[in-house]
Write an enzyme that holds these catalytic residues in place. Structure first.
Site, PDB file in Angstrom:
ATOM      1  N   SER A  44      40.116  37.078  38.773  1.00  0.00           N
ATOM      2  CA  SER A  44      38.999  37.506  39.615  1.00  0.00           C
ATOM      3  C   SER A  44      37.981  38.373  38.892  1.00  0.00           C
ATOM      4  O   SER A  44      36.820  38.433  39.294  1.00  0.00           O
ATOM      5  CB  SER A  44      39.544  38.270  40.825  1.00  0.00           C
ATOM      6  OG  SER A  44      40.409  39.314  40.414  1.00  0.00           O
ATOM      7  N   HIS A 250      37.635  45.664  42.823  1.00  0.00           N
ATOM      8  CA  HIS A 250      36.981  44.713  41.924  1.00  0.00           C
ATOM      9  C   HIS A 250      35.574  45.213  41.595  1.00  0.00           C
ATOM     10  O   HIS A 250      34.982  45.973  42.364  1.00  0.00           O
ATOM     11  CB  HIS A 250      36.898  43.326  42.573  1.00  0.00           C
ATOM     12  CG  HIS A 250      38.197  42.604  42.590  1.00  0.00           C
ATOM     13  ND1 HIS A 250      39.121  42.752  43.597  1.00  0.00           N
ATOM     14  CD2 HIS A 250      38.752  41.722  41.706  1.00  0.00           C
ATOM     15  CE1 HIS A 250      40.182  42.004  43.347  1.00  0.00           C
ATOM     16  NE2 HIS A 250      39.977  41.360  42.205  1.00  0.00           N
TER      17      HIS A 250
END
Length: 268
Positions: A44, A250
């Site tokens: 990711s 993230h």
């Protein structure tokens, strides 16, 4: 109600669903990619989860036009560009489902992998929702996996990349430290927990760097680029606990363009 209990309660529904886990170029980077094309592999952190603007055909892989591979390709116009990084990828799933994009003429490869192998999402869930003791135990378990089982997974993946793309310049990127210690956060994790998570990130990056060197690949850290933009810095390039859940922990678009892109560009 304690600060921890309040924060955990507010975060439970979010983190319960946390899924496992982007100017002129140097001539060598531009020429190799132009000659043989560029392939972006990984998890990711390479697909761009958290950066928004996801490509409609990428589904749950959530490949973003704000991710560093897409930004680099847009700026450098390689002869071909295969963007196959995918949210949740491990070393084994990268090897099993992404390497078909490589071939004997591939000129440039980027990859991030390893965080999901050691249970990144589970560690952060434990730290957010449970006690400090549980958090620190979970971090220690992840560090043990980094030191004992991850090297073989990385070595196998890197060997497979080299076998598929023998001429490629391969850049392996690391992960940022999450927290600025003694920062601006007034709730959430303790300083002990934040320090332990940062230390685990350093261990993970060290293991990845060693295996990359063993494979003859170039390792590029993103720690310097993210310094001053960690969580609790006041200008974070990382999401904390977020909705939608997959954004949590993230890089934001600014973390891809200001953190990962320069780190990749300098090594490509």
């Amino acid at each position: 109600m304690s600060v921890r209990r309040f924060w955990a309660s507010a975060s439970t529904l979010v983190l319960a669903a946390v899924a496992a886990l982007g100017i002129a170029q140097p001539a060598s980077a531009t020429s190799s990619a132009t000659a043989g094309g560029y392939v972006a592999l990984g998890d990711s952190y390479s697909s761009g989860v958290g950066a928004g603007s996801y490509l409609s055909d990428s589904g749950d892989c959530r490949r973003s036009t704000n991710a560093y591979p897409y930004l680099w390709a847009a700026a450098n116009s390689p002869s071909s560009f295969a963007f196959v990084a995918c949210s949740g990828a491990t070393t084994s799933s990268v090897a099993g489902s992404q390497l078909g994009a490589l071939n004997s003429s591939t000129g440039l490869v980027s990859v991030t992998a390893g965080g999901n192998d050691v249970g990144f999402a589970s560690v952060m869930q434990d730290c957010v929702l449970s006690s400090e003791a549980t958090c620190l135990s979970s971090v220690r378990s992840a560090v043990s996996q980094m030191q004992n089982s991850l090297p073989s997974g990385l070595g196998s993946l890197y060997g497979a990349i080299r076998s598929r793309a023998p001429q490629a310049h391969v850049v392996v990127l690391g992960y940022p430290r999450f927290y600025q210690l003694s920062g601006t956060c007034i709730a959430g994790l303790s300083e002990n927990e934040r320090a332990a998570i940062n230390n685990a990130s350093d261990v993970l990056n060290g293991v990845i760097a060693k295996q990359a060197a063993n494979a003859g690949f170039t390792f590029s850290s993103v720690v310097d680029e993210f310094t001053g933009h960690e969580l609790c810095s006041g200008t974070a390039w990382l999401h904390s606990v977020s909705i939608p859940v997959y954004n949590s922990y993230h890089p934001k678009a600014a973390g891809q363009s200001g953190g990962y892109l320069p780190a990749f560009r300098s090594a490509a």
